[in-house]
Write a protein that holds these residues in place. Structure first.
Motif, PDB file in Angstrom:
ATOM      1  N   LYS A  75       0.835  -1.207   0.000  1.00 33.88           N
ATOM      2  CA  LYS A  75       0.000   0.000   0.000  1.00 33.88           C
ATOM      3  C   LYS A  75       0.867   1.254   0.000  1.00 33.88           C
ATOM      4  N   SER A 105     -10.375  -2.679  -4.013  1.00 38.21           N
ATOM      5  CA  SER A 105     -10.698  -1.482  -3.251  1.00 38.21           C
ATOM      6  C   SER A 105      -9.486  -1.016  -2.429  1.00 38.21           C
ATOM      7  N   ASP A 106      -8.781  -1.965  -1.803  1.00 37.93           N
ATOM      8  CA  ASP A 106      -7.562  -1.623  -1.058  1.00 37.93           C
ATOM      9  C   ASP A 106      -6.550  -0.941  -1.975  1.00 37.93           C
ATOM     10  N   LEU A 109      -7.711   2.629  -2.965  1.00 41.10           N
ATOM     11  CA  LEU A 109      -7.524   3.563  -1.854  1.00 41.10           C
ATOM     12  C   LEU A 109      -6.047   3.881  -1.634  1.00 41.10           C
ATOM     13  N   GLN A 112      -4.820   6.355  -3.887  1.00 44.94           N
ATOM     14  CA  GLN A 112      -5.304   7.690  -3.504  1.00 44.94           C
ATOM     15  C   GLN A 112      -4.605   8.196  -2.240  1.00 44.94           C
ATOM     16  N   THR A 114      -4.524   6.569   0.878  1.00 41.24           N
ATOM     17  CA  THR A 114      -5.258   6.343   2.125  1.00 41.24           C
ATOM     18  C   THR A 114      -5.623   4.870   2.286  1.00 41.24           C
ATOM     19  N   SER A 115      -6.331   4.567   3.347  1.00 42.25           N
ATOM     20  CA  SER A 115      -6.816   3.224   3.657  1.00 42.25           C
ATOM     21  C   SER A 115      -8.047   3.365   4.530  1.00 42.25           C
ATOM     22  N   VAL A 116      -8.903   2.351   4.543  1.00 43.56           N
ATOM     23  CA  VAL A 116     -10.064   2.381   5.442  1.00 43.56           C
ATOM     24  C   VAL A 116      -9.613   2.208   6.898  1.00 43.56           C
TER      25      VAL A 116
END
Length: 194
Positions: A75, A105-106, A109, A112, A114-116
């Protein structure tokens, strides 16, 4: 100097075979080819400079020992490569991220920045600041990631992960190693040294 064209990308530096490389680069490249069957486009191109290939391989091997979980490391790499703009590295880290269990989705993000997961998002944010605004780093940046439970070792290792990604991304962009427009998985990224 000869340049080649691959799709929309223009090669500025040639990939070398072990026979074409000089000095220590010849030894390192021959060893990789012997052990893995090939060295990949980026590493073969780095062989134009013995210092470059040796430095890359040493840093890459060292960064395999970080305490940052593999999926999170991918990530960080995705966020950094999105900022740098290296399509070859981004594709390689998307594939590595999927192999490490990241969902689409990971990956989106991470690209972008970021992460949840707020804990992961804090570390990704630190990585991007290390890349884009290192002179602005301060006590608050370290305090924030520590508040999310990250150790000083992990905080220090973020700089290594960012540095490795800057090295590979900038090198690929300079050398003209970029995926063909519209080709799925065209690049080898080459961020693993073996």
């Amino acid at each position: 100097m000869t340049t080649t064209t691959t799709g929309a990308a223009t090669r500025r530096l040639p990939a070398l075979t072990p026979d074409q490389a000089q000095g220590r680069a010849r030894e390192l490249l021959a060893d990789i080819v012997e052990r893995h069957g090939s060295a990949g486009e980026m590493v073969s191109t780095m062989a134009n400079s013995p210092a470059m290939i040796e430095g890359y391989l040493s840093l890459s091997r060292a960064m395999k020992r970080v305490k940052i979980p593999r999926a999170l490391s991918e990530k960080l790499s995705l966020a950094v490569q999105e900022w740098i703009g290296c399509g070859t590295c981004r594709e390689a880290h998307e594939a590595a991220g999927r192999a490490a269990g990241l969902s689409e989705s990971d990956i989106a993000l991470a690209r972008q920045g970021t992460s949840v997961d707020p804990r992961e998002a804090a570390l990704i944010g630190l990585a991007l600041k290390v890349l884009a605004e290192p002179s602005a780093l301060g006590d608050a940046d370290v305090a924030e990631v520590r508040a999310h439970g990250w150790s000083d070792r992990v905080v220090a290792e973020v700089v290594g992960v960012v540095s490795l990604n800057l090295l590979t991304g900038a090198f690929n962009l300079l050398a003209g190693i970029q995926p063909d427009a519209g080709a799925e998985g065209a690049g080898d990224g080459g961020t693993a040294a073996g």
